[in-house]
Design an enzyme around this catalytic site. Structure first.
Site, PDB file in Angstrom:
ATOM      1  N   ASP A  43      83.594  34.859   8.846  1.00 49.97           N
ATOM      2  CA  ASP A  43      83.535  35.625   8.044  1.00 49.97           C
ATOM      3  C   ASP A  43      82.353  36.172   6.765  1.00 49.97           C
ATOM      4  OD1 ASP A  43      84.516  37.549  10.464  1.00 49.97           O
ATOM      5  OD2 ASP A  43      85.681  37.746   9.215  1.00 49.97           O
ATOM      6  N   GLY A  44      82.602  34.723   5.967  1.00 50.25           N
ATOM      7  CA  GLY A  44      81.856  34.658   5.137  1.00 50.25           C
ATOM      8  C   GLY A  44      80.639  34.011   5.067  1.00 50.25           C
ATOM      9  N   GLU A 114      81.677  44.799   0.389  1.00 48.00           N
ATOM     10  CA  GLU A 114      82.709  46.144  -0.505  1.00 48.00           C
ATOM     11  C   GLU A 114      81.850  46.311  -1.832  1.00 48.00           C
ATOM     12  OE1 GLU A 114      84.099  42.604  -0.477  1.00 48.00           O
ATOM     13  OE2 GLU A 114      85.056  44.327   1.064  1.00 48.00           O
TER      14      GLU A 114
END
Length: 253
Positions: A43-44, A114
């Site tokens: 995901d990073g 976020e």
């Protein structure tokens, strides 16, 4: 059917090996010329790829060669063209962060998951929260707070006991981390159009850092956050495994 594919991979050996195998099977082109970009990693790396290619028209299809892979599809070399042809597209808008530091410098960044504020010293942070120019909380004593998009609601936000948000909800999650006062404050759900401002109270004694998808700014005085509708990230998922389904499934684990 995409004719030109750009394969990008993280530095992990397993991702680099996968990239070499896929290029050998399907060939490769520059991201600027691609019909679709295939990201190999976790995901990073997917977030990094989305940020780096946000000015390009090509959507991004991720295959998991990392750990969690919430934004990724399963890895398979043999049927990639058929999977790309049948893939479903999700469109997400990032958050824009404008952080003003104690020394007066201003830093801007975008976050797909976020924007978070975290205490940077031994004492808890003290934050004032304003939403759409209206003071909503005079003082929040906590380890930190974050504002998450639906796409990022299962990441840091969920670990901090924030809610999981459906992709089409047009809602942002404001979540506190280890709230001390108000004790056990459970956060808030805000419309996607909301403009949120955090002011750091007593930053000399209680320093705070801000982070937008791992882009960090130290010694912040205030942080302003809002959704950025002018930027759209196109993400491809295998049928039945899109973000909407994953968000729902995660809530029953």
């Amino acid at each position: 059917m995409p004719e030109r594919i750009a394969f990008l991979a993280s530095d992990a050996p397993v991702a680099q090996t996968a990239r070499a195998a896929l290029i050998g099977r399907y060939s490769d082109c520059a991201p600027e010329k691609a019909d679709v970009i295939v990201a190999l990693g976790g995901d990073g790396f997917m977030l990094q790829t989305l940020h780096n290619t946000q000015s390009l028209e090509a959507p991004v299809y991720g295959m998991n060669r990392g750990t969690v892979g919430f934004l990724m599809n399963a890895y398979n070399e043999s049927d990639l063209l058929d999977r790309l042809k049948e893939a479903e597209e999700e469109v997400v808008n990032p958050l824009s962060m404008r952080a003003t530091c104690v020394d007066g410098t201003v830093h801007a960044a975008l976050a797909i998951n976020e924007v978070s504020l975290l205490r940077a010293g031994p004492q808890a942070a003290k934050l004032r929260i304003t939403v759409d120019d209206r003071l909503r909380m005079e003082e929040l004593v906590c380890d930190g707070a974050l504002l998450a998009t639906p796409a990022g609601s299962t990441a840091y936000n969920y670990s901090a006991h924030g809610p999981i948000l459906p992709i089409g909800s047009d809602v942002l999650a404001l979540t506190a981390m280890a709230a001390f006062r108000p004790r056990r404050w459970r956060g808030a759900l805000l419309p996607k159009t909301a403009k949120v401002r955090f002011d750091v109270l007593d930053p000399a004694k209680r320093p705070v850092m801000a982070d937008a998808d791992s882009r960090s700014v130290e010694n912040v005085q205030s942080v302003e956050i809002q959704s950025e509708p002018s930027i759209s990230h196109r993400i491809l998922f295998d049928p039945g495994h899109g973000l909407e389904e994953r968000l729902i499934r995660e809530q029953f684990v």
